[in-house]
Design a protein around this motif. Structure first.
Motif, PDB file in Angstrom:
ATOM      1  N   LEU A 314     -10.599 -14.349  14.018  1.00 18.20           N
ATOM      2  CA  LEU A 314     -10.805 -13.860  12.820  1.00 18.20           C
ATOM      3  C   LEU A 314      -9.341 -13.613  11.893  1.00 18.20           C
ATOM      4  O   LEU A 314      -8.633 -13.123  12.508  1.00 18.20           O
ATOM      5  N   ASP A 315      -9.117 -14.466  10.772  1.00 19.62           N
ATOM      6  CA  ASP A 315      -8.082 -14.291   9.979  1.00 19.62           C
ATOM      7  C   ASP A 315      -8.461 -14.059   8.637  1.00 19.62           C
ATOM      8  O   ASP A 315      -9.688 -14.695   8.206  1.00 19.62           O
ATOM      9  N   PRO A 316      -7.476 -13.930   7.492  1.00 22.39           N
ATOM     10  CA  PRO A 316      -8.013 -13.807   6.032  1.00 22.39           C
ATOM     11  C   PRO A 316      -8.499 -14.907   5.440  1.00 22.39           C
ATOM     12  O   PRO A 316      -9.446 -15.069   4.503  1.00 22.39           O
ATOM     13  N   SER A 317      -8.386 -16.184   6.018  1.00 22.12           N
ATOM     14  CA  SER A 317      -8.736 -17.104   5.363  1.00 22.12           C
ATOM     15  C   SER A 317     -10.255 -17.737   5.901  1.00 22.12           C
ATOM     16  O   SER A 317     -10.913 -18.549   5.068  1.00 22.12           O
ATOM     17  N   ASP A 318     -10.719 -16.699   6.809  1.00 25.74           N
ATOM     18  CA  ASP A 318     -12.231 -17.356   7.199  1.00 25.74           C
ATOM     19  C   ASP A 318     -13.284 -16.920   5.992  1.00 25.74           C
ATOM     20  O   ASP A 318     -12.923 -15.988   5.385  1.00 25.74           O
ATOM     21  N   GLN A 344      -6.976 -12.116  14.323  1.00 26.25           N
ATOM     22  CA  GLN A 344      -5.695 -12.774  14.135  1.00 26.25           C
ATOM     23  C   GLN A 344      -4.714 -12.377  13.259  1.00 26.25           C
ATOM     24  O   GLN A 344      -5.028 -11.262  12.405  1.00 26.25           O
ATOM     25  N   ASP A 345      -3.445 -12.715  13.020  1.00 26.96           N
ATOM     26  CA  ASP A 345      -2.407 -12.157  12.238  1.00 26.96           C
ATOM     27  C   ASP A 345      -2.756 -12.449  10.496  1.00 26.96           C
ATOM     28  O   ASP A 345      -3.862 -13.417  10.463  1.00 26.96           O
ATOM     29  N   GLY A 358      -2.754  -6.575   9.183  1.00 22.90           N
ATOM     30  CA  GLY A 358      -3.216  -5.603   8.190  1.00 22.90           C
ATOM     31  C   GLY A 358      -4.111  -6.008   7.158  1.00 22.90           C
ATOM     32  O   GLY A 358      -5.119  -5.208   6.887  1.00 22.90           O
ATOM     33  N   GLN A 359      -4.134  -7.208   6.620  1.00 22.68           N
ATOM     34  CA  GLN A 359      -4.598  -7.764   5.665  1.00 22.68           C
ATOM     35  C   GLN A 359      -5.863  -8.131   6.425  1.00 22.68           C
ATOM     36  O   GLN A 359      -7.128  -8.123   5.842  1.00 22.68           O
ATOM     37  N   THR A 360      -6.047  -8.883   7.759  1.00 19.76           N
ATOM     38  CA  THR A 360      -7.278  -9.292   8.363  1.00 19.76           C
ATOM     39  C   THR A 360      -8.225  -7.842   8.389  1.00 19.76           C
ATOM     40  O   THR A 360      -9.519  -7.690   8.029  1.00 19.76           O
ATOM     41  N   LEU A 361      -7.440  -6.662   8.972  1.00 19.28           N
ATOM     42  CA  LEU A 361      -8.287  -5.787   9.050  1.00 19.28           C
ATOM     43  C   LEU A 361      -8.912  -4.960   7.736  1.00 19.28           C
ATOM     44  O   LEU A 361      -9.968  -4.604   7.721  1.00 19.28           O
ATOM     45  N   ALA A 362      -7.968  -4.982   6.895  1.00 20.21           N
ATOM     46  CA  ALA A 362      -8.349  -4.302   5.670  1.00 20.21           C
ATOM     47  C   ALA A 362      -9.598  -5.350   4.849  1.00 20.21           C
ATOM     48  O   ALA A 362     -10.444  -4.683   4.410  1.00 20.21           O
ATOM     49  N   ASN A 395      -1.548 -15.201  17.132  1.00 20.92           N
ATOM     50  CA  ASN A 395      -1.164 -13.729  17.342  1.00 20.92           C
ATOM     51  C   ASN A 395      -2.350 -12.843  17.668  1.00 20.92           C
ATOM     52  O   ASN A 395      -2.409 -11.643  16.994  1.00 20.92           O
ATOM     53  N   ILE A 396      -3.438 -13.410  18.274  1.00 24.20           N
ATOM     54  CA  ILE A 396      -4.700 -12.490  18.527  1.00 24.20           C
ATOM     55  C   ILE A 396      -4.309 -11.218  19.291  1.00 24.20           C
ATOM     56  O   ILE A 396      -3.523 -11.337  19.923  1.00 24.20           O
ATOM     57  N   ARG A 397      -5.181 -10.213  18.910  1.00 29.18           N
ATOM     58  CA  ARG A 397      -4.987  -8.996  19.428  1.00 29.18           C
ATOM     59  C   ARG A 397      -6.231  -8.029  19.447  1.00 29.18           C
ATOM     60  O   ARG A 397      -7.268  -8.675  18.559  1.00 29.18           O
ATOM     61  N   GLN A 398      -6.414  -7.041  20.165  1.00 24.04           N
ATOM     62  CA  GLN A 398      -7.448  -5.960  20.098  1.00 24.04           C
ATOM     63  C   GLN A 398      -7.062  -5.050  18.986  1.00 24.04           C
ATOM     64  O   GLN A 398      -5.995  -4.983  18.658  1.00 24.04           O
ATOM     65  N   ALA A 399      -8.130  -4.581  18.353  1.00 27.85           N
ATOM     66  CA  ALA A 399      -8.048  -3.546  17.408  1.00 27.85           C
ATOM     67  C   ALA A 399      -9.348  -2.518  17.427  1.00 27.85           C
ATOM     68  O   ALA A 399     -10.284  -2.926  17.790  1.00 27.85           O
TER      69      ALA A 399
END
Length: 608
Positions: A314-318, A344-345, A358-362, A395-399
């Protein structure tokens, strides 16, 4: 055909001519032999004529593949021999659009080639083909040889013989026993015209216009119509991949549990994306089972609901934020804590050094509010650029998402990409040295892979430690239809080392506070019966709560028609002993053709 399918199919045949690494190397004599198809196929997986020139090979064209780079046709001898081990069909690779039609009687001269889809390093079986052919059409409009019926009665219950130890575990040199082993049965039909009827879908239609059916409807069936993979010795012999020789627009858009009524017939192929595949000239009529996406119940006021959800890069462009938000709010019923994998970043796959998410999560948090859910807060740690694997640049990660109206997060400064989290004692209780923090990030087990994220939460005055995981993928493992039996699972080496590191960390928590509530969850990338799970569960430190479900409901992912467990929530003894917990694998993605992720989320509810 769709470009992606064409690209995949290109790999199936081009390498047969262009890459020695993808063929079985044998010497070729100068003369050409006049032989029948069953002579070419022989009684093992490797043709006795491999590498040799043949001429005047007679057959009736049963299927033509004129798209992509895997162009050619299948032909079958209408006069079979009496040996059930020898196939009467073969694929003729023409490289360009074949100038034959179904029903043509042809004579073919060319080179017998053993092509290994995916290359020799894949461990896949080979496909016997005639390459560099000269084709003579003798007559047209002939009857196609009757299709061999593949059904519950004809497919053996045993999956495969053990490979020859003297040949590194390969089954290639073993004489086929089609009445005893499913893989031998399918191999004995390689290239032949086969037929299935009234089959249930066990793998939804994918973007490459293919799906999976079962010819054994009672084989390890779930109540929703899936075929469950419950052990390494229960490979589910009735599964068969279906592709189409027709137009993609005519291919059924099916979910698990749907039925394709009537007959499907066509040549039996073998490819690197699922092994034995019926490439259908005719497709059954789709009868929908009306499978609904599941909704779990809302947690009670005194219950803590903890979930894991792989949101697939998942990234902001999805375009999937609203759908993911709806799933979290409406299907998962707004859990108190959600471990997210594959965040993703902020610019996704763009590889420019960006690591912040931060943008992805927000954006996800805003979408959840818009869907009627709570205003979640989040915690995460940005990785070192390019160090955690996954899609390059992503740069995938868990959150962690958490609902601050229900649960609080204990922040302890100092956690970053390279600082390991430790365990200390505060007022007689276990505590994390940093929160959030990463477990042993310098450990070689986590090289080019996601590092576990640990966080300390408080619910109704009780501390709960949560560890979000995304362990090493199964990429590189040999497939179930490999020539090596049992197949090698090379990815386990790194994943087992990762599991040992997580187990050791949980053990440190429990040594500090025996009754601590610890949850390790996420995309474990392995089964609940696997060696990975056993390492995590060693000495009773953790227990995979999906095992509280009936065996027929233990799955979060569907791969090649097998419904299986990759996503897990493991709990410490204090949670398990309480017996006051409830587990739910919420099926909203894996069984459906319109999935927004290939994983189903998992939810655990308990009273700390």
């Amino acid at each position: 055909m769709p470009s992606k399918k064409s690209a995949r199919l290109a790999a199936l045949t081009v390498a047969a001519v262009c890459s020695a690494a993808s063929t079985v190397a044998l010497t070729a004599p100068a003369h050409a032999d006049t032989v029948a198809i069953h002579d070419i196929q022989g009684t093992t997986r490797i043709s006795p004529y491999a590498g040799r020139q043949v001429t005047d090979v007679a057959g009736i064209v049963t299927g033509v593949r004129g798209y992509g780079s895997s162009r050619g046709f299948w032909m079958q001898d209408p006069n079979p021999d009496a040996d059930p081990a020898t196939s009467e069909g073969v694929f003729v690779f023409t490289s360009s659009t074949p100038k034959v039609a179904v029903g043509d009687s042809v004579l073919v001269a060319g080179t017998v080639t053993e092509f290994v889809p995916g290359g020799a390093s894949s461990g896949n079986q080979s496909v016997t083909e005639i390459t560099r052919p000269t084709v003579t059409v003798v007559s047209s409009g002939n009857a196609v040889p009757a299709a061999r019926v593949v059904d519950a009665k004809s497919v053996p219950a045993a999956y495969s013989p053990a490979g020859d130890s003297a040949a590194g575990g390969s089954v290639n040199g073993l004489t086929l026993r089609p009445a005893e082993y499913a893989l031998d049965f399918y191999e004995s039909l390689e290239g032949e015209n086969v037929q299935v009827a009234d089959t249930r879908v066990v793998g939804a239609t994918d973007p490459y216009t293919e799906l999976w059916v079962t010819v054994k409807p009672s084989e390890n069936a779930s109540r929703r119509g899936a075929t469950v993979y419950g052990s390494y010795d229960a490979q589910n012999t009735g599964r068969l991949q279906i592709q189409s020789l027709g137009k993609p627009a005519d291919f059924p858009v099916a979910n698990v549990g749907d039925v394709l009524e009537g007959t499907m017939s066509g040549p039996l192929d073998y490819n690197q994306y699922g092994g034995y595949t019926l490439v259908a000239n005719e497709i059954g009529t789709l009868k929908s089972a009306g499978l609904a996406k599941e909704t779990t119940r809302r947690q009670a006021r005194t219950e803590l609901a903890v979930a894991t959800y792989n949101v697939e890069n998942l990234d902001p462009s999805d375009a999937t934020f609203a759908a993911h938000a709806s799933a979290i709010v409406n299907n998962l019923r707004s859990p108190d804590i959600v471990s997210l994998e594959e965040i993703q970043d902020d610019n996704g796959a763009t590889n420019d050094g960006t690591v912040s998410a931060g943008q992805t999560l927000a954006k996800l948090a805003d979408a959840i509010v818009a869907a009627g859910g709570p205003r979640y807060d989040w915690r995460s740690i940005d990785p070192v650029d390019g160090a955690d694997g996954g899609e390059p640049g992503g740069n995938i990660r868990q959150a962690f998402l958490f609902n601050p109206e229900r649960v609080s997060f204990t922040d302890r400064a100092g956690g970053d990409a390279t600082t390991p989290v430790g365990v200390t004692k505060v007022r007689g209780k276990a505590a994390l040295t940093v929160s959030p923090g990463r477990i042993d990030p310098a450990n070689a087990a986590f090289a080019n892979s996601r590092k576990p994220l640990a966080g300390e939460f408080v619910f109704r005055g009780k501390t709960v430690f949560v560890i979000a995981n995304h362990l090493n993928s199964k990429g590189g493992d040999q497939g179930l239809t490999s020539q090596y039996q049992p197949p090698s699972r090379s990815s386990e080496v790194q994943r087992h080392a990762q599991a040992a590191a997580v187990h050791g960390f949980v053990e440190d928590v429990l040594k500090t506070q025996k009754n601590a509530d610890v949850i390790a969850l996420g995309d474990i990338n392995d089964f609940e019966f696997s060696g990975t799970a056993k390492i995590l569960e060693d000495d009773g430190v953790l227990w995979s709560a999906i095992k509280s479900l009936p065996r027929s409901e233990r799955y979060s992912y569907v791969y090649q028609g097998n419904a299986q467990t990759l996503d897990q929530i493991l709990v410490s003894p204090s949670i398990r002993r309480g017996c006051d917990f409830e587990y739910d694998s919420v099926h909203i993605n894996a069984e459906f053709n319109d999935q927004i992720s290939d994983h189903d989320p998992q939810v655990l509810r308990f009273r700390p």
